[in-house]
Design a protein around this motif. Structure first.
Motif, short mmCIF file in Angstrom:
data_model
loop_
_atom_site.label_atom_id
_atom_site.label_comp_id
_atom_site.label_asym_id
_atom_site.label_seq_id
_atom_site.Cartn_x
_atom_site.Cartn_y
_atom_site.Cartn_z
N ASP A 108 8.93 6.24 9.51
CA ASP A 108 8.16 7.49 9.58
C ASP A 108 7.27 7.48 10.82
O ASP A 108 6.04 7.34 10.73
N SER B 218 2.40 2.39 3.79
CA SER B 218 1.59 2.21 5.00
C SER B 218 1.60 0.74 5.36
O SER B 218 1.40 -0.12 4.49
N LEU B 219 1.81 0.45 6.62
CA LEU B 219 1.90 -0.92 7.10
C LEU B 219 0.64 -1.28 7.90
O LEU B 219 0.11 -0.43 8.62
N LYS C 38 4.88 11.61 6.27
CA LYS C 38 5.22 11.26 4.89
C LYS C 38 6.44 12.00 4.36
O LYS C 38 6.60 12.18 3.17
N ASN D 256 0.88 -1.16 0.00
CA ASN D 256 0.00 0.00 0.00
C ASN D 256 0.91 1.21 0.00
O ASN D 256 1.35 1.67 1.04
N THR E 39 2.42 5.08 -1.81
CA THR E 39 2.18 6.29 -2.59
C THR E 39 3.52 6.77 -3.11
O THR E 39 4.49 6.88 -2.38
N ARG F 172 4.33 2.30 11.77
CA ARG F 172 3.16 1.90 10.97
C ARG F 172 3.27 2.44 9.55
O ARG F 172 2.40 2.23 8.73
N GLN F 173 4.37 3.16 9.30
CA GLN F 173 4.62 3.72 7.98
C GLN F 173 6.12 3.82 7.78
O GLN F 173 6.84 4.22 8.69
N VAL G 186 6.21 6.16 0.04
CA VAL G 186 5.69 5.98 1.40
C VAL G 186 4.86 4.71 1.41
O VAL G 186 4.00 4.51 0.55
N MET H 156 4.48 9.97 11.04
CA MET H 156 3.48 9.78 9.99
C MET H 156 3.26 11.03 9.12
O MET H 156 2.17 11.26 8.62
#
Length: 135
Positions: free
Chosen positions: A76, A42-43, A81, A5, A7, A111-112, A40, A79
């Protein structure tokens, strides 16, 4: 990270070859040229470990990539980005003919994450994160 997931407009998922080995679930910056590009990711959960093979896609006779290409991993945590210098957790420099492994056990439950590639060359050979994994 089979179905990332992510970007990042200049990044493509697919199968890429590094060091004579094909990595089926990879991420590549296909139009790498004289700059830095990041993606980036997302986890779905908090993770601590990241591993991948990094390098230039083969076959490559791209002598324009004679220098070192750097691959960086950022946790990150805020969060935002953005790849902040205090979030850098791993870095690996590779040459066009020598891919390498990058890994860290320091994602700190992020989580990112942000994966970045830096090149001073402009040759058109895709820069590849081979089978990136978190755990």
């Amino acid at each position: 990270m089979a179905d990332l997931n992510f970007t990042g407009d200049n990044w493509v998922q697919g199968a890429w070859t590094l060091g004579g080995r094909k990595y089926e679930k990879s991420l590549a910056w296909v139009n790498a040229c004289n700059e830095e590009e990041s993606v980036v990711i997302s986890l779905p959960d908090a993770y601590h470990r990241f591993t991948a093979q990094v390098g230039l896609n083969e076959p490559s006779d791209d002598r324009d990539h004679e220098g070192v290409t750097d691959f960086d991993v950022y946790a990150d945590l805020n969060m935002d980005k953005r790849a902040d210098s205090d979030e850098l957790v791993a870095s690996k420099g590779v040459t066009f003919d020598k891919p390498g492994a990058i890994e860290t056990n320091d994602l700190q439950g992020a989580r990112q994450i942000i994966l970045a590639a830096h090149t001073d060359s402009c040759g058109g050979t895709p820069l590849v994160w081979g089978n990136p994994k978190v755990s």
